[in-house]
Design a protein around this motif. Structure first.
Motif, PDB file in Angstrom:
ATOM      1  N   ILE A   6     137.830  36.916  34.825  1.00  0.00           N
ATOM      2  CA  ILE A   6     137.204  35.624  35.104  1.00  0.00           C
ATOM      3  C   ILE A   6     137.117  35.379  36.611  1.00  0.00           C
ATOM      4  CG2 ILE A   6     137.504  33.116  34.910  1.00  0.00           C
ATOM      5  CD1 ILE A   6     138.630  33.683  32.062  1.00  0.00           C
ATOM      6  N   ILE A   7     138.195  35.663  37.328  1.00  0.00           N
ATOM      7  CA  ILE A   7     138.203  35.451  38.779  1.00  0.00           C
ATOM      8  C   ILE A   7     137.150  36.319  39.456  1.00  0.00           C
ATOM      9  CG2 ILE A   7     139.592  35.725  40.884  1.00  0.00           C
ATOM     10  CD1 ILE A   7     140.225  33.230  39.095  1.00  0.00           C
ATOM     11  N   LEU A   8     137.031  37.582  39.043  1.00  0.00           N
ATOM     12  CA  LEU A   8     135.994  38.460  39.601  1.00  0.00           C
ATOM     13  C   LEU A   8     134.600  37.917  39.290  1.00  0.00           C
ATOM     14  CD1 LEU A   8     137.483  41.976  38.806  1.00  0.00           C
ATOM     15  CD2 LEU A   8     137.211  40.923  41.062  1.00  0.00           C
ATOM     16  N   SER A   9     134.415  37.409  38.088  1.00  0.00           N
ATOM     17  CA  SER A   9     133.120  36.853  37.688  1.00  0.00           C
ATOM     18  C   SER A   9     132.786  35.598  38.493  1.00  0.00           C
ATOM     19  CB  SER A   9     133.112  36.529  36.197  1.00  0.00           C
ATOM     20  OG  SER A   9     133.306  37.701  35.452  1.00  0.00           O
ATOM     21  N   LEU A  10     133.777  34.744  38.717  1.00  0.00           N
ATOM     22  CA  LEU A  10     133.550  33.544  39.513  1.00  0.00           C
ATOM     23  C   LEU A  10     133.169  33.893  40.948  1.00  0.00           C
ATOM     24  CD1 LEU A  10     136.418  31.201  38.256  1.00  0.00           C
ATOM     25  CD2 LEU A  10     133.955  30.996  37.799  1.00  0.00           C
ATOM     26  N   ALA A  11     133.824  34.907  41.514  1.00  0.00           N
ATOM     27  CA  ALA A  11     133.492  35.339  42.869  1.00  0.00           C
ATOM     28  C   ALA A  11     132.064  35.868  42.920  1.00  0.00           C
ATOM     29  CB  ALA A  11     134.481  36.399  43.345  1.00  0.00           C
ATOM     30  N   GLU A  12     131.679  36.623  41.896  1.00  0.00           N
ATOM     31  CA  GLU A  12     130.309  37.142  41.835  1.00  0.00           C
ATOM     32  C   GLU A  12     129.313  35.980  41.705  1.00  0.00           C
ATOM     33  OE1 GLU A  12     127.467  39.994  39.100  1.00  0.00           O
ATOM     34  OE2 GLU A  12     129.606  39.901  38.672  1.00  0.00           O
ATOM     35  N   TYR A  13     129.632  35.010  40.864  1.00  0.00           N
ATOM     36  CA  TYR A  13     128.756  33.847  40.682  1.00  0.00           C
ATOM     37  C   TYR A  13     128.562  33.103  42.003  1.00  0.00           C
ATOM     38  CZ  TYR A  13     127.196  29.205  39.360  1.00  0.00           C
ATOM     39  OH  TYR A  13     126.508  28.022  39.285  1.00  0.00           O
ATOM     40  N   GLU A  14     129.652  32.889  42.713  1.00  0.00           N
ATOM     41  CA  GLU A  14     129.570  32.175  43.994  1.00  0.00           C
ATOM     42  C   GLU A  14     128.691  32.928  44.986  1.00  0.00           C
ATOM     43  OE1 GLU A  14     133.666  31.547  45.002  1.00  0.00           O
ATOM     44  OE2 GLU A  14     133.884  29.944  43.519  1.00  0.00           O
TER      45      GLU A  14
END
Length: 99
Positions: free
Chosen positions: A85-93
């Motif tokens: 989830i944290i990796l996905s949030l960083a990618e989203y940002e």
């Protein structure tokens, strides 16, 4: 769960609407998991999605909900899923998507 002939993305949209009243826009799948139980096995897909409304109306299947920030999320999910989830949030940002 999936209904016969339903895509995972459509199932996510339907299930979230049914169980929480939330509408979401699905961006992409970000992780998969499997859970083996005594009588059956579950395969799941985590999606990066964004809500298009924030008015929660819980179904009879749930009694409570809580919005949490990424640091507090660690208390609620498996460490492997948390890292995904944290990796996905960083990618989203980094996508700079206009809301």
């Amino acid at each position: 769960g999936l209904e016969y002939g339903e895509t995972p993305e459509k199932a996510l949209i339907r299930e979230l609407k049914e169980e929480t009243g939330l509408d979401v826009s699905v961006l992409k799948p970000v992780y998969t998991f499997t859970a083996i139980r005594p009588n059956y096995q579950t395969v799941g897909i985590g999606f990066l999605s964004i809500p298009t409304n924030d008015h929660v109306v819980l179904s009879h299947e749930h009694t409570d909900y809580k919005f949490v920030d990424s640091h507090e999320l660690k208390e609620y999910v498996n460490p492997k899923i948390y890292n995904d989830i944290i990796l996905s949030l960083a990618e989203y940002e980094s996508l700079n998507i206009e809301e």
